[in-house]
Design an enzyme around this catalytic site. Structure first.
Site, PDB file in Angstrom:
ATOM      1  N   GLU A  68       9.179 -15.136  44.417  1.00 28.04           N
ATOM      2  CA  GLU A  68       8.291 -16.178  44.937  1.00 28.04           C
ATOM      3  C   GLU A  68       8.659 -17.508  44.269  1.00 28.04           C
ATOM      4  OE1 GLU A  68       4.271 -15.145  43.781  1.00 28.04           O
ATOM      5  OE2 GLU A  68       4.939 -14.427  41.828  1.00 28.04           O
ATOM      6  N   ASP A 113       1.692 -23.009  37.781  1.00 26.86           N
ATOM      7  CA  ASP A 113       2.652 -23.240  38.869  1.00 26.86           C
ATOM      8  C   ASP A 113       3.183 -24.668  38.890  1.00 26.86           C
ATOM      9  OD1 ASP A 113       1.862 -20.632  39.635  1.00 26.86           O
ATOM     10  OD2 ASP A 113       0.284 -21.441  40.914  1.00 26.86           O
TER      11      ASP A 113
END
Length: 528
Positions: A187, A15
């Site tokens: 997301e 991420d």
């Protein structure tokens, strides 16, 4: 011409959020249930990277005691404006089933090395929050919106709300600005502004083998957003032959030499589909098309090797392979599980030159485990330690562990049995099923210093031991490590393999174990 070799942050570093301040480049990555929270790597040239700091170092900033596996810190966002660094992060308390309890916070610092502030609570409406600093001085938070209701899209869109620096809170209306594309599971939103457009970069398709990065844009920050007609801008879906799988969850940066790059999550299978190093960070070179859409050079599939920017090389000294525990605090590569390293259970000063661990809860605990571990960052590596430990009964254990989470680990440990005495053996958990792998454990009665070694070659580990500095001998047979991966579980999970030192005393008497050193050395395939 310099080349960047991917992944740039090997091992469990998912991420990525990239930031440039002047000619310094920083990447923040998720740490989930491992403490301290958020890894920040630093580079001067996008080729060479070093682990620089962790901003969440206090329990007041991140209290994860009791957090579930793959809870904790998800998808941090690192940004900078007017002399201040901003770090946004989620602390996930629950995530399995219809509901997700996802609390979003902000900490700030005027120096990347800290000190970082106490957290400001933002919201809990979803995860993957990101802060955007507009050129008019206003600041905006975006995060994905979670919808628990039956029959609804759980990934309900990207919501936008203004953040007030003066009031230290979100203010004004909340607006859902983007419902996502047909890839779904929208997301990881990040906002950028370029040539009069607001660009919304999102992660879609789920964080496994259909993962992707998609782009949309709008003339106004609150939409409507038009979708890039060539989406996804990055994905490895449908390309099982390439080395970098799971490509998605990206962020972009413009270099001080006016070149563009995208960092992104990736995974490398060691066997079939199993990525036991976890989800890693890679980088791709980008450009803007004539119609002002961002494109990955050679994309949308990611490349193992990428042209570096026109920046002079800036290598860093290699990290030491051996830790003799001669410093009063843990080295930067070490992490602890859910709780900060406190003198009550881990000390480097009580016996100088040794790491002393006081045994606490078992390997299935989500509260107080006595474990100090580092990421496995190569498919081929050797880890070694020397243990001094005198257990009094079978409820006391200490040794060298390969740990994924409470359900999956492989543990070379010393304990004491009523009849056999002080013994060395291997215990394992696969999907929560406990097992003892040696029919006859090794007698180490009277041995003061026990060398423990793990040799990992691809999808297998071979354990070794030595008695009081003697010859090394194998412990059992080679063991598969593929269950130490996101992909082995019956439910979605998100971390990677850690190699660690730990002690357990489930009797509650906190028996201590001393470790003289720890070494981690990456090797070539079949080199051992």
């Amino acid at each position: 011409m310099a080349i960047i070799t991917n992944p740039i942050l090997p091992g469990f570093n998912p991420d990525p959020s990239i930031l440039r301040v002047g000619d310094d480049y920083y990447i923040a990555t998720s740490t989930f249930e491992w403490f301290p929270g958020v890894q920040i790597h630093h580079s001067k040239d996008l080729v060479h990277w070093r682990l620089l700091t962790h901003p969440l170092t206090r329990k007041s900033q991140l209290n994860m005691e009791g957090n579930i596996d793959s809870g904790g810190v998800w998808a941090p966002c690192l940004s900078y404006d007017n002399g201040t660094f901003y770090l946004i992060y989620t602390d996930v308390k629950s995530r399995v089933g219809a509901f997700k309890d996802t609390h979003n916070y902000l900490v700030t610092a005027t120096d990347i090395m800290g000190p970082w502030s106490e957290p400001i609570y933002l919201n809990s409406s979803g995860f993957d929050p990101s802060l955007f600093h507009d050129d008019d001085g206003r600041k905006w938070l975006v995060n994905m919106l979670w919808d628990h209701r039956k029959g609804h899209n759980r990934f309900a869109g990207t919501v936008l709300q203004e953040y007030s620096v003066e009031e230290q809170k979100l203010v004004g209306p909340v607006k859902n600005i983007f419902k996502g594309t047909e890839l779904k599971l929208t997301e990881g939103p990040h906002l950028y502004k370029w040539h009069g457009y607001y660009y919304l970069l999102t992660a879609e398709g789920g964080t496994q083998y259909n993962h992707a990065a998609t782009m949309a844009r709008s003339k106004t920050i609150d939409g409507p957003y038009e979708v890039d007609p060539q989406n996804p801008v990055l994905t490895s879906a449908g390309r099982p032959e390439i080395a970098l799988q799971k490509a998605g969850h990206a962020s972009v940066v413009q270099t001080h030499t006016n070149e563009w790059y995208m960092v992104h999550l990736t995974g490398r299978p060691v066997q079939d589909k199993y990525c036991n190093l976890g989800r890693e960070t890679a980088i791709q070179r980008c450009y803007w098309s004539d119609d002002l859409w961002l494109r990955v050079e050679g994309g949308p599939a990611p490349s193992l090797q990428v042209q570096a920017p026109d920046i002079a090389p800036h290598p860093f000294a290699p990290a030491p392979e051996r830790d003799d525990f001669d410093q009063p605090v843990l080295a930067i590569d070490w992490s602890t599980l859910r709780i900060p390293p406190e003198e009550s259970w881990v000390t480097l000063t009580e016996r100088p030159g040794y790491l002393r661990l006081r045994g606490m809860e078992s390997m299935i605990s989500t509260h107080r485990q006595s474990m100090v571990a580092r990421r496995q960052q190569s498919f081929h590596c050797v880890s070694e330690t020397c243990l001094e430990f005198e257990p009094e009964h079978y409820q006391q254990m200490a040794g060298l562990i390969l740990y994924y989470d409470t359900m999956d680990y492989i543990y070379l440990r010393v304990t004491r049995h009523e009849d056999a005495g002080k013994s060395l053996g291997i215990i394992q958990s696969v999907k929560g099923q406990y097992d003892e792998l040696l029919e006859q454990e090794i007698d180490v009665e009277g041995v003061q210093r026990i060398g423990l070694k793990a040799v990992i070659e691809g999808e297998h580990v071979q354990f070794w031991y030595s008695a009081d500095g003697g010859e090394w001998s194998p412990v059992g047979e080679k063991i598969s490590v593929i269950h130490l991966s996101d992909d082995f579980s019956d439910y979605v999970r998100f971390t990677g393999t850690f190699i660690g030192l730990c002690a357990q005393d489930v009797s509650g008497s906190r028996k201590h174990a001393d470790f003289d050193y720890f070494s981690y050395r990456e090797t070539e395939a079949n080199a051992y």
